[in-house]
Design an enzyme around this catalytic site. Structure first.
Site, PDB file in Angstrom:
ATOM      1  N   SER A  84      -9.347   1.280   3.440  1.00  9.71           N
ATOM      2  CA  SER A  84      -8.605   2.132   2.533  1.00  9.71           C
ATOM      3  C   SER A  84      -7.610   1.358   1.665  1.00  9.71           C
ATOM      4  CB  SER A  84      -7.839   3.192   3.330  1.00  9.71           C
ATOM      5  OG  SER A  84      -6.933   2.595   4.248  1.00  9.71           O
ATOM      6  N   LYS A 127       0.851  -1.187   0.000  1.00  4.24           N
ATOM      7  CA  LYS A 127       0.000   0.000   0.000  1.00  4.24           C
ATOM      8  C   LYS A 127       0.892   1.244   0.000  1.00  4.24           C
ATOM      9  CE  LYS A 127      -3.876   1.711   2.878  1.00  4.24           C
ATOM     10  NZ  LYS A 127      -4.660   1.363   4.088  1.00  4.24           N
ATOM     11  N   SER A 149      -9.469  -1.262   7.541  1.00  2.09           N
ATOM     12  CA  SER A 149      -8.957  -1.198   6.169  1.00  2.09           C
ATOM     13  C   SER A 149      -8.254  -2.455   5.712  1.00  2.09           C
ATOM     14  CB  SER A 149      -8.000  -0.001   6.028  1.00  2.09           C
ATOM     15  OG  SER A 149      -8.676   1.204   6.271  1.00  2.09           O
TER      16      SER A 149
END
Length: 606
Positions: free
Chosen positions: A158, A84, A182
């Site tokens: 996210s 990420k 997330s």
């Protein structure tokens, strides 16, 4: 010469290892993977260049040479992965999905470095809700990442890009982060596994904070085995992270008849499909022998609301504070609004919220005491991208109903695929447990995935035949001891192990070369285990006893018993209870029962 081996989308870690053992070359493999990535795929913010790949492969080749060509010393040799884009990688820009915030770090995040050290190859940085603020995957200037099963729907966030890349089989694992869910919501929405570890197990050094006191680096994978394997390779104490913790050894086993709790009231926001599939999952758990009991869920919900509807939101301002002051319009308007909302709270409000958090966390952990896990829907519903953009705050907050409280109350979590809705979208459940019970959840999750053979992510592939789980090594500073009689779980002397904080590791059997006897004149009744040529496999439990307490444990063992070395059914040698041969002259041979527990049960029914 055979055909050149090239990787296939959706390979799991064992399949990658097998291909390299059989001659696949890392440069060929990674170039093939990169060539398959769609050019317009907004799951990625940046992808590896040919130069970056060549540098990583050269370093990997040098490490393999230093290891004498032994692939086992590089457990992730040549395996591609993604991170990420709020996780640092040297030579890559970190943006947190905000170009104006972007910077090039001088070092790798600890979790990235540990993957590289294990032989993995970073092929890209993935898209996310900006500054990891959101659970839906639409709050990014790089575009909303679509659901892998229906592009009209959100992917979840996210950690949207990481989940998408894994679900499509582009990489076998990817790192996300989890503050409010997330690492779980995108897993549930894309039919993959999301492992949200105990806070502090995986280092946050080199991670752009969302809420630094709550953040966890999470793992996405197609299988529970792969997620657990990566967590163990990435985890461990890191002095560079002030919130890192020394892992605590706990039993990796649930009770023989697991007890789960669940919310006494469930909120679905009108989504009957999610409700139906959760009821199906509950029925499947009960069919598998799990006892499921409702508990008061009000404290969980109140704690979940504290994360965004109170002073704790101020912690989200930290990473973007300078940008929020100098260039506020460079921040996504929804994210900016959340951060600016922090201005209404005072320091006193923050402490008041912290005191309430501590109270609710205590209640939650007391509620869960005596249960192996809490089972919840990963999300109560799912929405289209269009609906999310029309009502970004309300719909996003619904996603956090069963996730927001986890890090606040120091729980670990595992999101598991649990079927498909009639509209073709995936549904997931999440298991939560107190800190350091990660392996216990993984052990159950592995069995769940084997008994519920769903496709892997969106690849269409079936779960490969899983290898037998390698026996866990003894916990650090512990001695592994095999118990055979009165020290078994539920037996009278088991308390001696519990008093020394021993850990139940495994239920297994001896090699088929032992005889078991009921010794005469012992209180409580005790068995004697004697090695012999005409023996059988005898039921045992393996416990890890803290080294500091081992001496006091041995001191309690009366003659004719003692501690020697036993051989297990799979050929391991462990310390264990043995008996001096002279004591069996007036003992009863009970070998045919296969273990002490069955013998005791026969006495009670006689």
């Amino acid at each position: 010469m055979g055909a050149k081996i090239v990787p296939q989308a959706g390979w799991t870690l064992p399949e990658w290892r097998s291909a390299y053992i059989n001659g696949m070359q890392p440069l060929d493999a990674i170039e093939h993977v990169l060539a398959q990535l769609p050019a317009d795929d907004n799951a990625w913010i940046s992808r590896a260049t040919r130069t970056q790949i060549a540098q990583q492969v050269a370093a990997l080749t040098a490490r393999l040479h230093a290891a004498g060509g032994d692939l086992s010393r590089l457990p992730l040799f040549g395996v591609p992965f993604a991170a990420k884009d709020n996780i640092d990688a040297a030579g890559w820009e970190t943006t947190a999905a905000c170009p104006a915030f972007g910077y090039e770090p001088g070092a790798n995040a600890t979790v990235v470095q540990r993957m590289l050290d294990a032989g993995a190859i970073l092929i890209g940085k993935t898209n996310l809700d900006q500054f990891a603020t959101g659970l839906n995957g639409t709050r990014s200037p790089y575009g909303a990442v679509p659901n892998t099963f229906d592009e009209r729907y959100v992917s979840g966030g996210s950690s949207s890009g990481s989940a998408s890349a894994v679900a499509r089989g582009l990489v076998p694992f990817a790192f996300g982060t989890d503050t409010a869910g997330s690492g779980r919501i995108p897993a549930g929405f894309n039919n993959i596994v999301g492992l949200k570890p105990t806070k502090g197990w995986l280092s946050n050094a080199g991670v752009v904070p969302a809420c630094r006191t709550l953040d966890c680096v999470s793992v996405f994978a197609l299988t529970v085995d792969d997620a657990q394997h990566i967590a163990h390779l990435a985890g461990g104490f890191d002095a560079a992270d002030p919130y890192s913790r020394v892992p605590q050894a706990t039993s990796p086993l649930m009770h023989a008849k697991p007890r789960f709790c669940m919310p006494d009231q469930l909120q679905w926001f009108g989504d009957h499909e999610s409700a139906r599939l959760f009821n199906t999952a509950l029925a499947q758990l009960k069919e598998a022998g799990v006892e499921v009991e409702p508990v008061d869920f009000a404290p969980f919900l109140e704690l979940a609301e504290l994360l965004y509807q109170g002073a704790f939101v101020a912690e989200r301002v930290f990473a973007a504070q300078h940008l929020l002051t100098s260039k506020p319009y460079e921040i996504n308007p929804v994210v900016r609004g959340i951060m600016q909302g922090a201005a209404q709270y005072s320091a006193v409000d923050t402490f008041r919220a912290e005191y309430r958090r501590a109270e609710l966390s205590r209640i939650i952990n007391q509620t869960m005491a005596g249960y192996d896990a809490l089972v919840v829907p990963t999300s109560p519903s799912i929405y289209t991208i269009e609906d999310m953009l029309d009502d970004p705050v309300t719909l996003n907050s619904r996603f956090g109903t069963y996730t927001n409280f986890a890090n606040f109350s120091d729980l670990c979590a595992l999101s598991l695929p649990a079927g498909f809705r009639n509209d073709g979208l995936p549904f997931g459940i999440t298991l939560l447990a107190p800190s350091w019970q990660d392996d216990k959840l993984a052990a159950f999750g592995r069995g769940w995935q084997q008994s519920h053979p769903l496709p892997l992510g969106a690849t269409g592939r079936s779960l490969p035949a899983l290898p037998a789980v390698a026996p866990a090594a003894p916990a650090a500073h512990h001695v592994r001891v095999a118990v055979v009689g009165a020290h078994l779980t539920g037996m009278p002397l088991n308390v001696q192990l519990q008093e020394r904080n021993a850990i139940l590791v495994e239920r297994t059997h001896t090699a088929p070369k032992y005889r078991l006897y009921a010794l005469a004149n012992t209180t409580p009744p005790k068995p004697g285990l004697v090695k012999g040529e005409a023996g059988s496999a005898i039921e045992i439990e393996l416990w890890d006893v803290p080294l500091a307490a081992f001496g006091s444990f041995v001191a309690l063992i009366p003659a004719p018993l003692g501690i020697g070395t036993l051989e297990t059914a799979d050929g391991r040698s462990v310390k264990g209870f043995i008996c001096e041969p002279w004591a069996i002259t007036d003992a009863t041979d009970i070998t045919h029962f296969g273990g002490w527990r069955a013998y005791i049960a026969s006495l009670q029914t006689a």
